[in-house]
Design an enzyme around this catalytic site. Structure first.
Site, mmCIF file in Angstrom:
data_model
loop_
_atom_site.group_PDB
_atom_site.id
_atom_site.type_symbol
_atom_site.label_atom_id
_atom_site.label_comp_id
_atom_site.label_asym_id
_atom_site.label_seq_id
_atom_site.Cartn_x
_atom_site.Cartn_y
_atom_site.Cartn_z
ATOM 1 N N THR A 1 0.784 -1.251 -0.073
ATOM 2 C CA THR A 1 0.091 -0.144 0.046
ATOM 3 C C THR A 1 1.060 1.079 0.214
ATOM 4 O O THR A 1 1.721 1.483 0.817
ATOM 5 C CB THR A 1 -0.810 0.304 1.344
ATOM 6 O OG1 THR A 1 -1.666 -1.216 1.205
ATOM 7 C CG2 THR A 1 -1.735 1.279 1.106
ATOM 8 N N LYS A 2 0.486 2.077 -0.861
ATOM 9 C CA LYS A 2 1.112 3.323 -1.162
ATOM 10 C C LYS A 2 0.610 4.278 -0.169
ATOM 11 O O LYS A 2 -0.416 4.890 -0.303
ATOM 12 C CB LYS A 2 1.569 3.682 -2.430
ATOM 13 C CG LYS A 2 2.648 2.918 -3.292
ATOM 14 C CD LYS A 2 2.275 3.070 -4.683
ATOM 15 C CE LYS A 2 2.634 4.543 -5.436
ATOM 16 N NZ LYS A 2 2.838 4.524 -6.712
ATOM 17 N N VAL A 3 1.542 5.017 0.645
ATOM 18 C CA VAL A 3 0.967 6.162 1.615
ATOM 19 C C VAL A 3 1.794 7.098 1.531
ATOM 20 O O VAL A 3 3.146 7.323 1.392
ATOM 21 C CB VAL A 3 0.966 5.401 3.134
ATOM 22 C CG1 VAL A 3 0.782 6.615 4.122
ATOM 23 C CG2 VAL A 3 0.445 4.214 3.233
#
Ligand SMILES: O=C(CO)[C@@H](O)[C@H](O)[C@H](O)[C@H](O)COP(=O)(O)O
Length: 339
Positions: A138-140
Site C-alpha cells: 500500500t502506497k502511503v
C-alpha cells in the site's frame, strides 16, 4: 570503445521496476521485479476502450459490496476496486510486488489511511481469495499522519511504501515507521503534469544519503526512486536499490547504447561507495513537533511544498477517476453479482 545497453547496464546495478498498470507495456518490456501505479494510472487505464472489461467488473463488484463499505461513496469504492483489479492484472507480468496508492485525499488522516489499506486487503480477498496478499504493497503519502498509519499497518502485517517523498526527514520517519520501501520523487510531480514546468532542486543526493542511512542503521527499508526526467539521471542513480521507471523511459533505455566507461563514471553511488562515515540524524518517530519543524525547513522549505503539491495533483486525478466512474454508473445499470 566498449558500449553497453543502458537498460541492461541499469539492471546489472539496480532493481528495475515498471511505473504503470498498462499490462501490455509491462509484457512488452518486462519482465520486472515490481510494478507500481497511482491515481493517474488508474484514471488512464479505466478510460481505455480495451480495458472496458476491467471497468465493468469493478463497477459490478463495487455495486455488490458497497453495503459492506458504506462509509465511503460508491464511486470512491469503485475506483479502489479498479485499482486492485488493475494491480492484480499487472502483477501477473512481474516477479515481485504490486503497489496501490491510498486515496490521496486521506493524506493527513491516519485513521482513514489505515481503514483504506485494510479495505484494499479485503477487496483483494473478495476478488481473488487465493492471492498472496504479502505481494500487495500500500502506497502511503510521506506525511506525518501517513507515517503514523504505516507504523500501525506494519503491526497488522500490511506492507507500505512511503510515496511523495522529497527529503531526508521523510526518509528517516518512513524507515522508523517500518515502511518496506520509499519512493523519493527526484523532481516535483508538477514537472510530469505541466509541460515546461521545471524543478530547480532535484533530489538525487537525498537518494544517496537515504540509502546510506538505512544501511548504516540496519533498517530494511529500500529505495525506489521515481520521476526521473532524462536518461542521465537514471544512469547517475545506478546503484540505488530500485528505480521505478515509466514505459517511455524503459523503451528509451532499451534502445540506447553508451560507452561503458562513461556510464560507470556517472554513478553517484559508485562515488560514495567508500564514504562509510556514519552521519548522525535525529529520531523522529516519537517526536512530532521536532519532525514538523525540521521537515518545514528541509531543502530550504521546498520539500514540504513539493509534498503538498504532489498530494494535491494526485487528489485531482482521484477526483477525475471518481467523476468518470460516476458517469459510467449513471449511464448503465450495474446489478449486484453473486459472490
Ligand atoms: O507514486 C509513485 C511511486 O511511489 C510513482 O508511480 C509516481 O507517482 C510516478 O513516478 C509519477 O506520478 C510520474 O509518473 P509518470 O508520469 O512518469 O507515469
Amino acid at each position: 570503445m566498449a558500449t553497453v545497453n543502458l537498460l541492461e547496464y541499469l539492471r546489472s546495478r539496480t532493481q528495475v521496476d515498471i511505473d504503470t498498470y498498462d499490462i501490455e507495456a509491462s509484457k512488452e518490456i518486462g519482465p520486472f521485479q515490481d510494478a507500481t501505479g497511482n491515481q493517474f494510472e488508474i484514471q488512464a487505464e479505466i478510460v481505455k476502450p480495451n480495458r472496458s472489461a476491467v471497468l465493468k467488473r469493478s463497477l459490478e463488484l463495487a455495486t455488490t459490496i458497497h453495503p459492506q463499505f458504506a462509509t465511503i461513496t460508491l464511486e470512491e469504492l469503485a475506483v479502489e476496486v479498479a485499482g486492485i483489479e488493475l494491480a492484480l492484472e499487472v502483477i501477473q507480468t512481474v516477479h515481485g510486488n504490486v503497489h496501490v496508492m491510498i486515496n490521496p485525499s486521506y493524506s493527513y488522516n491516519t485513521e482513514a489511511i489505515v481503514a483504506n489499506a485494510q479495505r484494499f486487503h479485503l477487496i483483494c480477498q473478495i476478488i481473488d481469495p487465493g492471492f498472496d496478499k504479502s505481494r500487495l504493497v500500500t502506497k502511503v503519502p510521506a506525511t506525518w499522519e501517513g507515517m503514523k498509519a504505516a507504523h500501525q499497518l506494519k503491526r497488522s502485517g500490511i506492507k507500505t511504501l512511503a510515496t511523495t517523498l522529497f527529503s531526508m526527514e521523510q526518509a528517516i520517519l518512513a524507515g522508523e515507521a517500518g515502511c518496506i520501501s520509499i519512493s523519493p520523487f527526484l523532481h516535483e510531480l508538477k514537472t510530469e503534469t505541466y509541460e515546461g514546468y521545471k524543478d530547480t532542486n532535484p533530489i538525487l543526493g537525498v537518494c544517496v544519503q537515504a540509502q546510506q542511512f538505512y544501511r548504516q542503521n540496519s533498517l530494511p527499508t529500500r529505495l525506489k526512486a521515481c520521476v526521473a526526467l532524462n536518461l542521465d539521471e537514471l544512469i547517475m542513480l545506478a546503484g540505488v536499490d530500485a528505480l521505478t521507471i515509466s514505459p517511455k523511459f524503459l523503451r528509451l533505455l532499451a534502445a540506447t547504447e553508451r560507452s561503458r566507461e562513461e556510464v560507470e563514471s556517472m554513478s553517484l553511488f559508485a562515488r560514495t561507495a567508500n564514504a562509510t562515515e556514519a552521519v548522525n540524524y535525529p529520531s523522529y518517530i516519537d517526536s512530532e513537533s521536532q519532525y514538523r519543524v525540521h521537515f518545514a525547513a528541509s531543502e530550504g522549505g521546498k520539500a514540504q511544498f513539493k509534498t503538498a503539491q504532489a498530494i494535491a495533483l494526485f487528489c485531482d486525478a482521484q477526483t477525475a477517476a471518481e467523476l468518470y466512474v460516476k458517469s459510467q454508473l449513471e449511464d448503465s445499470s450495474y446489478t449486484p453479482i453473486n459472490l
